[in-house]
Design an enzyme around this catalytic site. Structure first.
Site, PDB file in Angstrom:
ATOM      1  N   THR A 118       0.887  -1.179   0.000  1.00 53.54           N
ATOM      2  CA  THR A 118       0.000   0.000   0.000  1.00 53.54           C
ATOM      3  C   THR A 118       0.916   1.219   0.000  1.00 53.54           C
ATOM      4  O   THR A 118       2.059   1.126   0.449  1.00 53.54           O
ATOM      5  CB  THR A 118      -0.852  -0.022   1.292  1.00 53.54           C
ATOM      6  OG1 THR A 118      -1.809  -1.055   1.158  1.00 53.54           O
ATOM      7  CG2 THR A 118      -1.546   1.298   1.575  1.00 53.54           C
ATOM      8  N   ARG A 138     -15.072  -5.825   0.165  1.00 53.18           N
ATOM      9  CA  ARG A 138     -14.327  -5.579   1.420  1.00 53.18           C
ATOM     10  C   ARG A 138     -13.614  -4.226   1.342  1.00 53.18           C
ATOM     11  O   ARG A 138     -12.958  -3.905   0.360  1.00 53.18           O
ATOM     12  CB  ARG A 138     -13.317  -6.707   1.646  1.00 53.18           C
ATOM     13  CG  ARG A 138     -12.442  -6.545   2.896  1.00 53.18           C
ATOM     14  CD  ARG A 138     -11.129  -5.866   2.572  1.00 53.18           C
ATOM     15  NE  ARG A 138     -10.224  -5.825   3.735  1.00 53.18           N
ATOM     16  CZ  ARG A 138      -9.129  -5.082   3.784  1.00 53.18           C
ATOM     17  NH1 ARG A 138      -8.786  -4.327   2.756  1.00 53.18           N
ATOM     18  NH2 ARG A 138      -8.352  -5.096   4.850  1.00 53.18           N
ATOM     19  N   GLY A 155     -10.915  -1.683   3.469  1.00 55.45           N
ATOM     20  CA  GLY A 155      -9.954  -1.655   4.580  1.00 55.45           C
ATOM     21  C   GLY A 155      -9.901  -0.292   5.245  1.00 55.45           C
ATOM     22  O   GLY A 155     -10.848   0.507   5.164  1.00 55.45           O
ATOM     23  N   ASP A 156      -8.772  -0.026   5.880  1.00 56.14           N
ATOM     24  CA  ASP A 156      -8.620   1.223   6.649  1.00 56.14           C
ATOM     25  C   ASP A 156      -8.206   2.418   5.797  1.00 56.14           C
ATOM     26  O   ASP A 156      -8.391   3.569   6.208  1.00 56.14           O
ATOM     27  CB  ASP A 156      -7.560   1.018   7.740  1.00 56.14           C
ATOM     28  CG  ASP A 156      -6.201   0.665   7.131  1.00 56.14           C
ATOM     29  OD1 ASP A 156      -6.166  -0.135   6.161  1.00 56.14           O
ATOM     30  OD2 ASP A 156      -5.180   1.182   7.607  1.00 56.14           O
TER      31      ASP A 156
HETATM   32  N1  ASP Z   1      -4.206  -1.430   4.960  1.00 55.38           N
HETATM   33  C1  ASP Z   1      -4.535  -1.977   3.681  1.00 55.38           C
HETATM   34  C2  ASP Z   1      -5.875  -2.645   3.758  1.00 55.38           C
HETATM   35  O1  ASP Z   1      -6.147  -3.301   4.737  1.00 55.38           O
HETATM   36  C3  ASP Z   1      -3.543  -2.968   3.164  1.00 55.38           C
HETATM   37  C4  ASP Z   1      -2.089  -2.609   3.344  1.00 55.38           C
HETATM   38  O2  ASP Z   1      -1.753  -1.602   3.926  1.00 55.38           O
HETATM   39  O3  ASP Z   1      -1.252  -3.386   2.894  1.00 55.38           O
HETATM   40  O4  ASP Z   1      -6.624  -2.563   2.821  1.00 55.38           O
END
Ligand code: ASP
Length: 321
Positions: free
Chosen positions: A190, A218, A220-221
């Site tokens: 990311t 889905r 994520g954060d």
């Molecule tokens: N935080 C990101 C997510 O959960 C993934 C990542 O940072 O690698 O979508």
């Protein structure tokens, strides 16, 4: 004649006044930090691959540094740095995004301006070449903060950002991981950037393809303000990477700022509290810059692609501790 003279004097005063105000608001100081994901990138990886990552991080930092050095804004620096990392196939953001279980790509991004806490985010976009740029437009051109799925894609078309077919995001590297068909060894990639500019404005941005083999839908954060991204000129800016569900659960990015604001923690103390004490091991990492230009890059995984540059001459990139 007399009148012309008077006009000239007035104009001269206005010019001097503007220059003085500008000089007062400008410090010629900046700091920029970037990450390219936290995870388990192996020390035994081929040297050529390590070099590719390190050179890409340097290139990204240079883009941001050039903008900040020349008096540009942290908002532009963060967007342009992330654009570069999104276009770079090595990272799991934009081109090179991971695959969902149904073999497609869904991307998330967010950006926040610490000057007025304004922010914008997109989640699950499928045809937006640079999700961080659409997130910025959400912040600047709409009265809303978060768009998801089809509506976000359609907003991108309406606002005129670059549109690509979903197959544009495909890379063979990620396809091989997809074929292995599991939420793999966690290797991240990311991307994120936090910067403070000459004017004391802090901006944080984060962009991702999410997690490999994620279930369609889905989120994520990364597009969740307060979890994977946060900025407040009174405290700090933060961009996170790691297992998104944990960063949402612990409201990590906001809590770094809150520990500073309400408990008087330093940036270092606040980052270390969240990463080493609150989050379980191997959850991920954060990059952060505070209002005085201090920076932190803290992670509890084996590796985090990262880099920092500032007006004191620091220019560093790294992968492991
Ligand atoms: N935080 C990101 C997510 O959960 C993934 C990542 O940072 O690698 O979508």
């Amino acid at each position: 004649m007399k009148q012309n003279f008077l006009y000239s004097i007035i104009i001269l005063f206005i010019v001097i006044f503007t220059i003085t105000i500008d000089a007062q608001n400008k410090s010629n100081k900046y700091t920029i930090v970037i990450h390219g994901g936290a995870g388990g990138f192996s020390k035994n990886s081929p040297d050529s691959l390590k070099e590719l990552y390190l050179n890409s991080l340097k290139e990204a930092l240079k883009i941001g540094q050039d903008i900040l050095k020349n008096g540009g804004t942290s908002l532009d620096a963060v967007e342009k740095v992330i654009n570069y990392l999104e276009d770079n196939h090595l990272f799991n953001a934009g081109k090179g995004a991971v695959f969902t279980t149904d073999g497609r790509h869904e991307l998330d991004a967010s950006i926040m301006n610490g000057k007025d806490l304004s922010n914008g985010a997109v989640a699950g976009v499928t045809i937006i070449k640079n999700p961080i740029s659409l997130a910025r437009l959400v912040m600047e051109k709409t009265n809303n903060v978060l768009f998801a799925g089809r509506g976000a894609d359609e907003l991108g078309i309406k606002l005129g950002v670059e549109i690509v077919p979903n197959s544009y995001f495909h890379t063979d590297e990620q396809y091989l991981d997809f074929l292995k068909g599991s939420v793999k060894k966690y290797s991240g990639e990311t991307v994120g950037c936090v910067a403070i500019d000459n004017y004391g404005n802090i901006v944080a941005g984060t962009s991702t393809g999410g997690r490999n083999y994620k279930i369609p839908g889905r989120i994520g954060d990364s597009p969740i303000i307060g979890a994977g991204n946060y900025a407040d000129n009174n405290t700090c800016g933060v961009s996170a990477t790691g297992i998104g569900e944990l960063f949402i659960k612990h409201t990590v990015a906001y809590n770094v700022s809150a520990l500073m604001k309400f408990k008087g923690y330093t940036l270092k103390q606040a980052c270390e509290e969240m990463i080493y004490k609150v989050l379980p091991d191997n959850a991920g990492g954060i990059i952060a810059v505070d209002k005085d230009g201090n920076y932190e890059m803290v992670f509890n995984t084996t590796a985090m692609f990262r880099g920092v540059a500032n007006s004191n001459g620091v220019f560093e990139v790294a992968i492991w501790k």
